[in-house]
Write a protein that holds these residues in place. Structure first.
Motif: not given
Length: 140
Positions: A20, A29, A31, A34-38, A47
């Motif tokens: 991150v 940026y 996703d 940095h965003d596990t769900e996405l 990620i």
């Protein structure tokens, strides 16, 4: 420095913070960094590290070996297996060619699922130039 010289391996723990922070520092940026769900929604198990962070780590590996006066002239890398949190990437290198004060170093960074990064780095190490560390040590 001579052709055939091996660089000492460098093990880098791949943490969520490293992934991150590297993405933020390089203004990436996306996703998936940095965003596990996405990342899951896009088909990734987690990620993963971006190429700019990898590029910086490869540069660090070379300058850690050749010292503070080393100048990176060219970094040509290709990504392979992703770097996911919880793994470790081990960077290894070997000097392929030397021309005066300039060397071409083959670099491989491998993790638990394969080769994350492969490529070459062209680095110049000025001969006879005092290092920044040696200069600083002489100052009180």
């Amino acid at each position: 420095m001579r052709a055939g010289d091996e660089l000492a391996p460098l093990a880098i723990p791949i943490t969520r913070t490293l992934i991150v922070a590297g993405a933020i520092a390089s203004r990436d940026y996306q996703d998936v960094h940095h965003d596990t769900e996405l990342a899951h929604q896009k088909g990734s198990p987690d990620i993963f590290m971006n190429i700019l962070t990898t590029n910086g780590l490869v540069g660090r590996y070379i300058t850690d070996h050749f010292g503070p006066t080393a100048v990176l002239r060219k970094v040509a890398i290709r990504l392979g297996a992703p770097n996911y949190p919880g793994d470790t990437m081990v960077l290894t290198g070997s000097v392929e060619e030397v021309d005066g004060d300039t060397a071409t170093v083959r670099v491989v960074g491998a993790n638990g699922i394969g080769k994350h990064v492969t490529g070459t780095v062209t680095v110049t190490v000025p001969v006879g130039e005092p290092s920044v560390i040696a200069s600083a040590e002489g100052q009180a």
